[in-house]
Scaffold this motif. Structure first.
Motif, PDB file in Angstrom:
ATOM      1  N   CYS A 209      -0.077  -1.602  -4.998  1.00 35.61           N
ATOM      2  CA  CYS A 209       0.875  -1.945  -6.062  1.00 35.61           C
ATOM      3  C   CYS A 209       1.520  -3.292  -5.761  1.00 35.61           C
ATOM      4  O   CYS A 209       1.828  -3.595  -4.603  1.00 35.61           O
ATOM      5  CB  CYS A 209       1.937  -0.850  -6.176  1.00 35.61           C
ATOM      6  N   GLY A 210       1.732  -4.105  -6.816  1.00 34.92           N
ATOM      7  CA  GLY A 210       2.367  -5.405  -6.645  1.00 34.92           C
ATOM      8  C   GLY A 210       3.758  -5.478  -7.216  1.00 34.92           C
ATOM      9  O   GLY A 210       4.360  -6.557  -7.253  1.00 34.92           O
ATOM     10  N   ALA A 211       4.317  -4.377  -7.700  1.00 37.11           N
ATOM     11  CA  ALA A 211       5.648  -4.392  -8.312  1.00 37.11           C
ATOM     12  C   ALA A 211       6.712  -4.633  -7.246  1.00 37.11           C
ATOM     13  O   ALA A 211       6.682  -4.020  -6.169  1.00 37.11           O
ATOM     14  CB  ALA A 211       5.907  -3.076  -9.027  1.00 37.11           C
ATOM     15  N   PRO A 212       7.680  -5.501  -7.524  1.00 40.01           N
ATOM     16  CA  PRO A 212       8.706  -5.801  -6.505  1.00 40.01           C
ATOM     17  C   PRO A 212       9.635  -4.629  -6.224  1.00 40.01           C
ATOM     18  O   PRO A 212      10.260  -4.587  -5.160  1.00 40.01           O
ATOM     19  CB  PRO A 212       9.477  -6.975  -7.132  1.00 40.01           C
ATOM     20  N   ASN A 213       9.755  -3.679  -7.182  1.00 44.63           N
ATOM     21  CA  ASN A 213      10.678  -2.562  -6.957  1.00 44.63           C
ATOM     22  C   ASN A 213       9.992  -1.334  -6.374  1.00 44.63           C
ATOM     23  O   ASN A 213      10.627  -0.281  -6.230  1.00 44.63           O
ATOM     24  CB  ASN A 213      11.378  -2.177  -8.261  1.00 44.63           C
ATOM     25  N   ALA A 214       8.708  -1.442  -6.019  1.00 45.97           N
ATOM     26  CA  ALA A 214       8.007  -0.306  -5.419  1.00 45.97           C
ATOM     27  C   ALA A 214       8.578  -0.058  -4.020  1.00 45.97           C
ATOM     28  O   ALA A 214       8.661  -0.978  -3.201  1.00 45.97           O
ATOM     29  CB  ALA A 214       6.511  -0.572  -5.353  1.00 45.97           C
ATOM     30  N   ARG A 215       8.939   1.210  -3.737  1.00 50.57           N
ATOM     31  CA  ARG A 215       9.563   1.528  -2.463  1.00 50.57           C
ATOM     32  C   ARG A 215       9.427   3.027  -2.214  1.00 50.57           C
ATOM     33  O   ARG A 215       9.177   3.808  -3.134  1.00 50.57           O
ATOM     34  CB  ARG A 215      11.046   1.138  -2.468  1.00 50.57           C
ATOM     35  N   ALA A 216       9.626   3.399  -0.994  1.00 53.24           N
ATOM     36  CA  ALA A 216       9.571   4.820  -0.636  1.00 53.24           C
ATOM     37  C   ALA A 216      10.720   5.558  -1.302  1.00 53.24           C
ATOM     38  O   ALA A 216      11.850   5.066  -1.355  1.00 53.24           O
ATOM     39  CB  ALA A 216       9.634   4.981   0.881  1.00 53.24           C
ATOM     40  N   GLY A 217      10.414   6.727  -1.852  1.00 56.59           N
ATOM     41  CA  GLY A 217      11.413   7.545  -2.510  1.00 56.59           C
ATOM     42  C   GLY A 217      11.485   7.328  -4.019  1.00 56.59           C
ATOM     43  O   GLY A 217      12.140   8.117  -4.715  1.00 56.59           O
TER      44      GLY A 217
ATOM     45  N   VAL B 270       0.865  -1.174   0.000  1.00 58.67           N
ATOM     46  CA  VAL B 270       0.000   0.000   0.000  1.00 58.67           C
ATOM     47  C   VAL B 270       0.909   1.233   0.000  1.00 58.67           C
ATOM     48  O   VAL B 270       1.668   1.451   0.956  1.00 58.67           O
ATOM     49  CB  VAL B 270      -0.948   0.016   1.204  1.00 58.67           C
ATOM     50  N   LEU B 271       0.821   1.999  -1.107  1.00 52.72           N
ATOM     51  CA  LEU B 271       1.697   3.153  -1.279  1.00 52.72           C
ATOM     52  C   LEU B 271       0.930   4.434  -1.033  1.00 52.72           C
ATOM     53  O   LEU B 271      -0.269   4.540  -1.325  1.00 52.72           O
ATOM     54  CB  LEU B 271       2.273   3.186  -2.697  1.00 52.72           C
ATOM     55  N   THR B 272       1.632   5.411  -0.503  1.00 50.85           N
ATOM     56  CA  THR B 272       1.125   6.780  -0.533  1.00 50.85           C
ATOM     57  C   THR B 272       1.965   7.518  -1.561  1.00 50.85           C
ATOM     58  O   THR B 272       3.205   7.494  -1.503  1.00 50.85           O
ATOM     59  CB  THR B 272       1.232   7.457   0.845  1.00 50.85           C
ATOM     60  N   VAL B 273       1.278   8.173  -2.503  1.00 46.40           N
ATOM     61  CA  VAL B 273       1.954   8.715  -3.666  1.00 46.40           C
ATOM     62  C   VAL B 273       1.660  10.198  -3.786  1.00 46.40           C
ATOM     63  O   VAL B 273       0.489  10.622  -3.732  1.00 46.40           O
ATOM     64  CB  VAL B 273       1.503   7.975  -4.953  1.00 46.40           C
ATOM     65  N   ASP B 274       2.738  10.980  -3.953  1.00 49.18           N
ATOM     66  CA  ASP B 274       2.607  12.423  -4.171  1.00 49.18           C
ATOM     67  C   ASP B 274       2.396  12.672  -5.658  1.00 49.18           C
ATOM     68  O   ASP B 274       3.255  12.352  -6.475  1.00 49.18           O
ATOM     69  CB  ASP B 274       3.865  13.126  -3.681  1.00 49.18           C
ATOM     70  N   THR B 275       1.241  13.243  -6.032  1.00 49.83           N
ATOM     71  CA  THR B 275       0.923  13.507  -7.437  1.00 49.83           C
ATOM     72  C   THR B 275       1.247  14.935  -7.847  1.00 49.83           C
ATOM     73  O   THR B 275       1.017  15.312  -8.998  1.00 49.83           O
ATOM     74  CB  THR B 275      -0.576  13.258  -7.702  1.00 49.83           C
ATOM     75  N   GLY B 276       1.768  15.740  -6.917  1.00 46.07           N
ATOM     76  CA  GLY B 276       2.011  17.150  -7.212  1.00 46.07           C
ATOM     77  C   GLY B 276       0.827  18.012  -6.864  1.00 46.07           C
ATOM     78  O   GLY B 276       0.968  19.227  -6.709  1.00 46.07           O
ATOM     79  N   GLU B 277      -0.345  17.394  -6.762  1.00 42.19           N
ATOM     80  CA  GLU B 277      -1.545  18.135  -6.378  1.00 42.19           C
ATOM     81  C   GLU B 277      -2.169  17.564  -5.112  1.00 42.19           C
ATOM     82  O   GLU B 277      -3.253  17.973  -4.708  1.00 42.19           O
ATOM     83  CB  GLU B 277      -2.576  18.097  -7.512  1.00 42.19           C
ATOM     84  N   GLY B 278      -1.512  16.599  -4.528  1.00 40.96           N
ATOM     85  CA  GLY B 278      -2.028  15.948  -3.337  1.00 40.96           C
ATOM     86  C   GLY B 278      -1.442  14.566  -3.203  1.00 40.96           C
ATOM     87  O   GLY B 278      -0.570  14.147  -3.969  1.00 40.96           O
ATOM     88  N   VAL B 279      -1.891  13.861  -2.182  1.00 38.92           N
ATOM     89  CA  VAL B 279      -1.389  12.514  -1.902  1.00 38.92           C
ATOM     90  C   VAL B 279      -2.516  11.518  -2.095  1.00 38.92           C
ATOM     91  O   VAL B 279      -3.623  11.724  -1.592  1.00 38.92           O
ATOM     92  CB  VAL B 279      -0.822  12.423  -0.473  1.00 38.92           C
ATOM     93  N   LEU B 280      -2.224  10.422  -2.838  1.00 35.17           N
ATOM     94  CA  LEU B 280      -3.209   9.370  -3.085  1.00 35.17           C
ATOM     95  C   LEU B 280      -2.689   8.038  -2.579  1.00 35.17           C
ATOM     96  O   LEU B 280      -1.475   7.809  -2.503  1.00 35.17           O
ATOM     97  CB  LEU B 280      -3.511   9.246  -4.586  1.00 35.17           C
TER      98      LEU B 280
END
Length: 802
Positions: free
Chosen positions: A78-86, A64-74
């Motif tokens: 995600c199931g990708a193995p390389n998904a990570r903070a930063g 479960v990711l928190t993602v900055d879209t430039g207009e807010g956080v959503l």
């Protein structure tokens, strides 16, 4: 031909919009078939940064990711193995459409956790084949920026190139046309002079001056092959090419950029001299498409001491191609005879991008320039040291000269263009214009550039001037028309086709248009012993043989309709059947076929059960259509031998004399019906319109004047006892011909067999119509005519009943 906008602008200095470029391409004869704008496909995708990545409470492989879209956080699952903070990647927002599969993203719960979109891989955005993880962008990528803007999406234009424009089989040629049309400035091709630092270690020569008049080569040692840079891959992908390796991609780039095919051989896989020569009958080569081709002595090949490496001008061989291990290459660039290339390609059923260019004609003056540009590109991509170029033979060097009068443009093109503007257009297209007299008032000598093999004479020059000036500027002028009533323009055959087609439609038949090609089995069923035309390169195996009859296609159409629930079918087709004449000559014959299948009359309270079609229905249609076609129906004889496709007891032919068959009709043979998988009775017929004799005498435009008879017609009935096997039609023709001056028609109105008629006989009753000419008949006149009738009938064994 596909190319990206940035590739076009590499050769054309212009600020013109994409829309205006497309409009101008259409205006100058380069039809735009489509524009693909990747920015539109990437709408709804943004550069986004992953702030946190926590384990999914209900799934081990999800985060479960928190993602900055430039207009807010959503929040995104995600199931990708390389998904990570930063990580900075690409986020598809709700409402965006994934290019790879067309899926529309939306807010949804994934294993009980809400997800607002999707972090994307390169494959999902159709930017590559990687699907092992999501896209990783540089850390300084601007978060919130539309990904299309960040990625630099480049529109791709696809144009249709007509066979007479080989110069536009390269992006540079298209840029040249647009510059001539006023959409910018054409950048000149860079002049290179790569001398080479050592002699070429391989002998390169041509032993087939007719098929390969010029054969140039050069070795580059110490190259390092591998994937080509991204800019090159992007351009090849835009053109519909699959990037392979830097060496192969370089040759494809030269071909797409300048319309000049070339080839690179792995030097380590060659043995001895590399020669352009004629193939030997029976020689084989495994091409790059992994197929084996058998060659003959009419084909040009590139070979060494070990054998054939290349089907010249069409496709290279698999075993001499460049791979990751290649360190030394031999570059080949040649001029091949367009006709030879076309014939070879057709024989081998082999097409390629190189063939499509060579068979149209390439610029014979671009050999050295093309070799230098390919050398520089490979050295830039792969490094290496180039040898001196070797040249064998020479390309056609004599320029084509056309004498041209600029006044011809208005005469042929219908538009007045100043001579100075005409000269500008021609020179911007690469033509050289020399005035025979000062002021350009009389005649020009125009030298045609080598990349325009389609220009042969002054009318071609007019075409070039007018299309660049603008076809929309040519004023529409009505053609002159003669006074009086317009005379018909249709040929007798066209007029016949129209009459018969309308007559068939008026009688309730529905026109079908089927393929002129058939599967072999269906064509053989209607071959009647004739040799069939088989295609060497059919569209498919189901379209391999030219039809010997219209009936197979109609039967196949009838089956498709019956299978879909049609209860009654009345199909006809008017077209050509194709037979092999003497010596294999093509023989096309005009015919009309029809099929009657299903119910003739549906069941009902008045008629009871449904009534099927029978042979007499087919005969009625044949007779009516023959009459409309102008055949002498009253003189036709009903005879057998309709063919093996017809039921032997329920079929016949209509003939004009014993040999001239005008039509055949009857019920479809059960064996043939089974072959076509059709159930139930089917009536079929075929009319040979080409066998109908033409009218005697000169054809007149106006109809003959109608003059009704002055006296009333007289009818007389006759009943004859005839043998049971005698066709009624024979008796009708015999009676009608008994007195051609007085008898205008004879028709059967009764066929009786039963009480009062001897066994083995039948009673046929005819109504004979007599037409007096100058005076009414007297009794002795009628008796004399009756005697002629009975005497004529007696020749067939008919006896007048008492």
């Amino acid at each position: 031909m596909k190319f990206s906008l940035s590739w076009l602008k590499q050769y054309l200095e212009t600020d013109t919009s994409l829309e205006d470029i497309a409009l101008k391409l259409n205006a100058i004869g380069l039809e735009v078939e489509g524009i693909e704008d990747p920015a539109a496909k990437l709408a709804g995708f943004r550069v986004a940064k992953v702030l946190t990545a926590d384990k999914h409470p209900q799934a081990d492989k999800l985060q479960v990711l928190t993602v900055d879209t430039g207009e807010g956080v959503l929040q995104v699952v995600c199931g990708a193995p390389n998904a990570r903070a930063g990580l900075v990647g690409v986020l598809g927002l709700p409402g965006a459409t994934v290019p790879a599969n067309g899926m529309v993203l939306k807010v949804a719960a994934v294993r009980g956790v809400e997800s607002n979109g999707m972090m994307c891989s390169t494959r999902e955005l159709e930017l590559g084949e990687d699907h092992d993880g999501i896209i990783e962008l540089p850390e300084d990528a601007p978060v919130g920026t539309p990904f299309a803007d960040y990625h630099g999406a480049d529109p791709v234009i696809e144009v249709a190139i007509t066979p007479n424009r080989p110069d536009c089989m390269g992006v540079y040629g298209i840029a040249r046309d647009l510059a001539a049309a006023g959409l910018g400035t054409l950048k000149p091709i860079e002049v290179l002079d790569i001398a080479g630092s050592f002699p070429c270690p391989v002998e390169v020569r041509t032993d087939d001056a007719e098929g390969c008049s010029a054969f140039y080569g050069r070795v580059i040692k110490g190259v390092k092959n591998g994937p080509s840079p991204q800019w090159l891959q992007d351009r090849l992908k835009a053109a519909g090419q699959r990037p392979i390796s830097a060496l192969v991609d370089a040759t494809n780039y030269l071909m797409l950029a300048y319309g000049r095919p070339a080839h690179a051989y792995d030097l380590a896989k060659l043995n001895g001299a590399v020669i352009a020569r004629r193939a030997k009958d029976g020689e084989t080569v495994v091409a790059l498409n992994e197929k084996t081709y058998t060659l003959d002595a009419e084909m040009t090949v590139i070979a060494d001491d070990s054998g054939v490496h290349d089907i010249a001008g069409i496709m290279g061989g698999e075993h001499s191609g460049c791979g990751d291990e290649t360190t030394d290459v031999l570059l080949e660039i040649a001029y091949f005879d367009p006709e030879r290339i076309a014939k070879t390609g057709r024989k081998l059923n082999l097409t390629s991008d190189a063939r499509s260019r060579f068979e149209r004609g390439i610029d014979p003056n671009f050999l050295d320039t093309g070799l230098d540009h390919l050398t520089k590109l490979i050295q830039t991509l792969c490094g290496g040291e180039a040898s001196q170029a070797v040249r064998s033979g020479a390309a056609p060097a004599t320029p084509k000269i056309v004498h041209f009068d600029p006044a011809l443009t208005e005469k042929l093109g219908g538009v007045a263009i100043e001579p100075g503007e005409q000269q500008r257009i021609l020179e911007s297209l690469g033509f050289k214009v020399i005035a025979q007299e000062a002021g350009f008032d009389t005649s020009w000598t125009v030298t045609v550039p080598g990349w325009r093999p389609d220009v042969d004479g002054a009318p071609d020059i007019v075409e070039e001037v007018v299309r660049i000036h603008g076809l929309d500027k040519v004023t529409s002028v009505a053609l002159p028309r003669a006074d009086g009533v317009a005379r018909p323009t249709a040929t007798p055959t066209q007029a016949l086709e129209r009459r018969v087609r309308r007559a068939a439609a008026a009688r309730g038949l529905h026109e079908a248009v089927t393929w002129s090609f058939l599967p072999s089995a269906e064509a053989d069923a209607f071959a009647d012993g004739n040799a069939l035309w088989s295609l060497a390169n059919p569209i498919s195996e189901d379209m391999k043989v030219m039809r010997p009859s219209l009936l197979p296609g109609l039967l196949m159409a009838a089956k498709r309709n019956l299978d879909r629930g049609a209860s009654s079918l009345r199909l006809f087709e008017l077209g050509r059947r194709y037979l092999r004449g003497e010596g294999g000559a093509s023989d096309e014959r005009l015919a009309l076929g029809f099929v009657l299948a299903g119910e003739k009359v549906s069941r009902g309270w008045a008629t009871g059960k449904a009534v099927a079609f029978d042979a007499y229905d087919a005969k009625a249609e044949v007779s009516a259509l023959l009459a409309e076609a102008g055949a002498p129906v009253e003189k036709l004889q009903v005879m057998g031998e309709a063919g093996s496709q017809f039921h032997p007891g329920q079929s016949a032919t209509l003939r004009l004399g014993p040999k001239n068959v005008l039509a055949r009709f009857g019920m479809l043979h059960p064996t043939v019906a089974k072959q076509f998988d059709i159930e139930g009775p089917v009536a079929i017929a075929e009319i040979y319109l080409d066998a109908i004799p033409g009218k005697k005498g000169a054809a007149t435009f106006a109809r003959t004047r109608y003059a009704p008879p002055a006296l009333q017609a007289v009818t007389r009935d006759y009943a004859f006892l005839v043998p049971a096997e005698l066709p009624a039609g024979d008796l009708i023709r015999m009676v009608a011909g008994a007195d051609k001056v007085n008898i205008v028609s004879a028709r059967l109105f009764d066929d009786f067999r039963g009480q009062g008629v001897p066994e083995g006989q039948k009673s046929l009753a005819l109504e004979v119509t007599l037409q007096p000419l100058e005076k009414s008949y007297k009794e002795e006149d009628l008796k004399a005519i009756s005697d002629k009738v009975t005497a004529a009938a007696a020749k067939l064994g008919a006896v007048l009943r008492g």
